[in-house]
Design a protein around this motif. Structure first.
Motif, mmCIF file in Angstrom:
data_model
loop_
_atom_site.group_PDB
_atom_site.id
_atom_site.type_symbol
_atom_site.label_atom_id
_atom_site.label_comp_id
_atom_site.label_asym_id
_atom_site.label_seq_id
_atom_site.Cartn_x
_atom_site.Cartn_y
_atom_site.Cartn_z
ATOM 1 N N VAL A 207 -16.757 0.758 -25.382
ATOM 2 C CA VAL A 207 -16.062 0.968 -26.788
ATOM 3 C C VAL A 207 -16.852 1.894 -27.898
ATOM 4 O O VAL A 207 -18.038 1.819 -27.503
ATOM 5 C CB VAL A 207 -15.633 -0.284 -27.404
ATOM 6 N N ASP B 188 -6.547 -7.163 -35.205
ATOM 7 C CA ASP B 188 -6.195 -5.834 -34.450
ATOM 8 C C ASP B 188 -7.293 -5.697 -33.290
ATOM 9 O O ASP B 188 -6.786 -5.221 -32.488
ATOM 10 C CB ASP B 188 -6.599 -4.997 -35.586
ATOM 11 N N GLU B 189 -8.416 -6.305 -33.587
ATOM 12 C CA GLU B 189 -9.330 -6.233 -32.189
ATOM 13 C C GLU B 189 -8.727 -7.137 -31.171
ATOM 14 O O GLU B 189 -8.769 -6.642 -29.976
ATOM 15 C CB GLU B 189 -10.818 -6.651 -32.548
ATOM 16 N N TYR C 276 -5.914 -5.210 -29.561
ATOM 17 C CA TYR C 276 -6.339 -4.043 -28.744
ATOM 18 C C TYR C 276 -6.957 -4.657 -27.181
ATOM 19 O O TYR C 276 -6.552 -4.230 -26.313
ATOM 20 C CB TYR C 276 -7.536 -3.209 -29.267
ATOM 21 N N ARG D 151 -3.621 -5.760 -25.202
ATOM 22 C CA ARG D 151 -2.719 -4.711 -25.295
ATOM 23 C C ARG D 151 -1.874 -4.592 -24.042
ATOM 24 O O ARG D 151 -2.403 -4.733 -23.007
ATOM 25 C CB ARG D 151 -3.336 -3.327 -25.741
#
Length: 355
Positions: free
Chosen positions: A118, A143-144, A147, A150
């Motif tokens: 990352v 949000d992390e 991800y 996902r």
């Protein structure tokens, strides 16, 4: 001390109690015996034991160490609600040259995160996203996590906010009480499955899979028990997970295993319940029909395990290891491998954090 009438029943007690009181779900003795015979065949072929379970689960850790313990804990903290509205709307993750769905998509997503680098202020981290580190995930943002989890399809993983809440809370507990590692919690159990179960349900709130059935406090503890069992499987019943009382753990009352039990004739549903299932009714966690399905499944698998033991003793092969955990593993794999056949008896739909 609580009176017996108000004491919360443990999962095995819950299964027996609900099976005795159930109205829309019943257990077929003939069906129980038929499933036991299928399991005997798998035992004789070497397809029904801890080694075969580990070998088939290629996304699980290969080594039994602290990293594996923390991987298992993260996965089972997030191990709930994978069912899709339709075959065309599945949560999918591409990993290792394969497309994974459901629970295996979660495992693939965790492994993908650990593998990939990352960017942080234009510097590439070499060891991927530390998703199994409590210091990281106790503080991670929604949000992390989105991800990390996902989807490679147009269908996102369900209940993302609930997963985020469960993961960050669990990470905070590990940071505050267990030096940031679930291995410390495992060792505190002193190789007792029931002691570890107690530590999990008292320390980590998202694992408290409980309810009230006809005025009686009951418990199912699907995710807490599968966490204990997955550690037992990871360590192959040795070392820190050499639980002396592993046979006290019940099956893991979800939606796929009851579906397999009903398809195989071990569980019987009333016409009214079957109609609701075929209409795609969404039940809530704690609904009477939902608890009947889960409770009767627990007791049904217990009866299957007992009958397998009797059959093995009659054959003089009772040295072969079997218990409700292994029966559950077999049934869950059977359900995934026979989805088209099982479609005639739909699974019960519940969107919750417990399974």
């Amino acid at each position: 001390m609580l009176e017996e009438a108000t004491r919360r029943l443990l999962p095995l007690e819950t299964g027996e109690f609900i099976a005795q009181q159930s109205h829309d779900v019943s257990i077929s003795t003939n069906g129980v015996h038929a499933v036991a015979e299928l399991l005997i065949d798998s035992l004789s072929e070497g397809n029904f034991n801890l080694s075969s379970w580990r070998d088939q689960n290629i996304l699980h850790p290969r080594e039994a160490n602290e990293s594996a313990v923390n991987w298992v804990f993260v996965v089972d903290t997030l191990n709930f609600s994978f069912w899709s509205e339709s075959e065309e709307q599945k949560y999918l993750v591409h990993y290792g040259g394969q497309v994974h769905s459901g629970y295996w998509a979660l495992c693939a997503a965790i492994n993908r995160a650990l593998d990939e680098g990352v960017m942080d202020h234009c510097v590439t981290l070499q060891h991927g996203i530390p998703i199994t580190s409590a210091a990281y995930y106790s503080q991670m943002s929604l949000d992390e996590l989105a991800y990390v989890l996902r989807s490679d399809s147009d269908t996102a993983i369900p209940l993302l906010r609930e997963r985020h809440g469960a993961l960050t809370e669990s990470g905070s507990v590990l940071q505050q009480h267990y030096n940031g590692s679930f291995l410390s919690c495992l060792r505190k159990s002193e190789r007792s499955a029931q002691r570890l179960l107690h530590l999990i349900i008292t320390g980590f709130s998202s694992f408290r899979d409980e309810g009230i059935f006809q005025g009686q406090p009951v418990s199912f503890y699907k995710r807490a028990q599968i966490l204990v069992a997955d550690l037992w499987g990871c360590f192959q019943g040795q070392g820190d997970a050499a639980f002396v009382d592993i046979d006290s753990i019940t099956m893991f009352a979800d939606y796929r295993v009851p579906q397999a039990l009903a398809y195989l004739g071990a569980l019987k549903y009333s016409d009214g319940l079957l109609k609701k299932l075929k209409e795609g009714v969404n039940f809530s966690s704690g609904d009477t029909e939902e608890m009947e399905i889960r409770g009767c499944s627990i007791w049904c698998v217990e009866l299957i395990s007992k009958h397998v033991g009797t059959l093995l003793a009659n054959k003089g092969t009772d040295s072969l290891k079997q218990n409700a955990v292994l029966v559950d593993y077999w049934l869950w794999s059977y359900a995934r491998g026979h989805r088209k056949e099982l479609a005639g008896i739909p699974f019960h739909r519940v969107r919750c954090i417990y399974y």
